[in-house]
Design a protein around this motif. Sequence first.
Motif, PDB file in Angstrom:
ATOM      1  N   HIS A 160      40.790  32.780  31.715  1.00 21.83           N
ATOM      2  CA  HIS A 160      40.583  32.169  32.930  1.00 21.83           C
ATOM      3  C   HIS A 160      40.948  32.940  33.887  1.00 21.83           C
ATOM      4  O   HIS A 160      41.450  34.097  34.207  1.00 21.83           O
ATOM      5  CB  HIS A 160      41.917  31.107  33.045  1.00 21.83           C
ATOM      6  CG  HIS A 160      43.198  31.519  32.743  1.00 21.83           C
ATOM      7  ND1 HIS A 160      43.694  31.806  31.457  1.00 21.83           N
ATOM      8  CD2 HIS A 160      44.149  31.970  33.689  1.00 21.83           C
ATOM      9  CE1 HIS A 160      44.977  32.415  31.469  1.00 21.83           C
ATOM     10  NE2 HIS A 160      45.355  32.454  32.971  1.00 21.83           N
ATOM     11  N   VAL A 161      40.132  32.512  35.003  1.00 21.64           N
ATOM     12  CA  VAL A 161      40.176  33.405  36.496  1.00 21.64           C
ATOM     13  C   VAL A 161      40.690  32.485  37.498  1.00 21.64           C
ATOM     14  O   VAL A 161      40.375  31.227  37.613  1.00 21.64           O
ATOM     15  CB  VAL A 161      38.787  33.688  37.038  1.00 21.64           C
ATOM     16  CG1 VAL A 161      38.746  34.274  38.228  1.00 21.64           C
ATOM     17  CG2 VAL A 161      38.142  34.530  35.949  1.00 21.64           C
ATOM     18  N   HIS A 162      41.737  32.823  38.169  1.00 21.93           N
ATOM     19  CA  HIS A 162      42.362  32.089  39.308  1.00 21.93           C
ATOM     20  C   HIS A 162      41.705  32.112  40.625  1.00 21.93           C
ATOM     21  O   HIS A 162      41.016  33.195  40.963  1.00 21.93           O
ATOM     22  CB  HIS A 162      43.713  32.632  39.563  1.00 21.93           C
ATOM     23  CG  HIS A 162      44.650  32.556  38.487  1.00 21.93           C
ATOM     24  ND1 HIS A 162      45.688  31.538  38.300  1.00 21.93           N
ATOM     25  CD2 HIS A 162      45.161  33.380  37.687  1.00 21.93           C
ATOM     26  CE1 HIS A 162      46.542  31.808  37.285  1.00 21.93           C
ATOM     27  NE2 HIS A 162      45.926  33.125  36.655  1.00 21.93           N
ATOM     28  N   VAL A 163      41.442  30.950  41.081  1.00 25.47           N
ATOM     29  CA  VAL A 163      40.781  30.869  42.369  1.00 25.47           C
ATOM     30  C   VAL A 163      41.452  30.209  43.353  1.00 25.47           C
ATOM     31  O   VAL A 163      41.428  28.649  43.089  1.00 25.47           O
ATOM     32  CB  VAL A 163      39.219  30.202  42.126  1.00 25.47           C
ATOM     33  CG1 VAL A 163      38.724  30.138  43.535  1.00 25.47           C
ATOM     34  CG2 VAL A 163      38.424  30.944  41.306  1.00 25.47           C
ATOM     35  N   LEU A 164      42.289  30.893  44.190  1.00 21.57           N
ATOM     36  CA  LEU A 164      43.134  30.086  45.084  1.00 21.57           C
ATOM     37  C   LEU A 164      43.164  30.230  46.464  1.00 21.57           C
ATOM     38  O   LEU A 164      42.714  31.781  46.794  1.00 21.57           O
ATOM     39  CB  LEU A 164      44.727  30.203  44.312  1.00 21.57           C
ATOM     40  CG  LEU A 164      45.296  31.508  44.507  1.00 21.57           C
ATOM     41  CD1 LEU A 164      46.831  31.321  44.010  1.00 21.57           C
ATOM     42  CD2 LEU A 164      44.698  32.670  43.404  1.00 21.57           C
ATOM     43  N   SER A 165      43.699  29.510  47.441  1.00 22.22           N
ATOM     44  CA  SER A 165      43.836  29.799  48.745  1.00 22.22           C
ATOM     45  C   SER A 165      45.150  30.946  48.778  1.00 22.22           C
ATOM     46  O   SER A 165      45.886  31.021  48.122  1.00 22.22           O
ATOM     47  CB  SER A 165      44.038  28.556  49.430  1.00 22.22           C
ATOM     48  OG  SER A 165      45.238  27.872  48.754  1.00 22.22           O
ATOM     49  N   VAL A 166      44.902  31.556  49.850  1.00 16.16           N
ATOM     50  CA  VAL A 166      45.940  32.921  50.237  1.00 16.16           C
ATOM     51  C   VAL A 166      47.279  32.208  50.473  1.00 16.16           C
ATOM     52  O   VAL A 166      48.353  33.226  50.484  1.00 16.16           O
ATOM     53  CB  VAL A 166      45.257  33.812  51.133  1.00 16.16           C
ATOM     54  CG1 VAL A 166      44.052  34.579  50.786  1.00 16.16           C
ATOM     55  CG2 VAL A 166      45.063  33.115  52.319  1.00 16.16           C
TER      56      VAL A 166
END
Length: 219
Positions: A135-141
């Motif tokens: 899985h790849v995390h895609v998250l706001s900073v």
Amino acid sequence: GARDGLGVYIAKPETYGPDVVVYHNEDFVAIHDMFPKSSLHLLLLPRDESKTRLHPFEAFEDIEFLAKVKAEACKLRTLAAGELRRKYGKDSEQEQARQAALSADPPPNELPQGRDWEQEIMVGVHAVPSMNHLHVHVLSVDRYSDRLKHRKHYNSFSTPFFVPLEEFPLAEDDMRRRPTEEGYLKRDFICWRCDKSFGNRFVDLKQHLAQEFKEWKKL
Ligand code: 5GP
Ligand code: ZN
């Protein structure tokens, strides 16, 4: 076991609502992280059966596969940026300035650029994942979430333990291949936005993150 919890989304994405599965196609499923560590936290799950059980460092040795994952992550980042604009556009000075210019009569010749929300999104993997499916995390900073409850939660997204996808393929001697020796998760807390150190004072860090979140979304 508990570490296999992401497998169900790959197997049967169509059985979930949009609050869980953001979208799915033949090769990928994008989902909301159930325990978000930022105000927006998505996961990109590749469905390739020959890759899903591999450690990301190993899976991304396959350059062709890596390119596919990067392209899809790029799409998901754009989608996430749109979500941030919807969530925080009304709070953001940059967005307000653009809206004001758009509705001026007559409108100015040069419109101010809207805020670049894509820049406010991190994309990467953990050096030591806790969940088995790739899985790849895609998250706001912002790292602003009531689910961010432990020191390792913060440091796993705020030290070299978090490896940006764009840095793959990793060099053979990359230090992040030996993350446990480096003790990334035990480091002092450093604010992602202003670099202030909080030592091991988690409560102080959390208070500060709330303040930074307010200012960040108003930029
Ligand atoms: P890792 O530490 O393995 O890189 O990240 C795994 C992520 O999966 C964590 O951010 C965690 O919150 C999330 N997660 C764990 N179990 C589930 C689950 O059952 N459903 C969803 N949507 N996310 C999960
Ligand atoms: Zn700060």
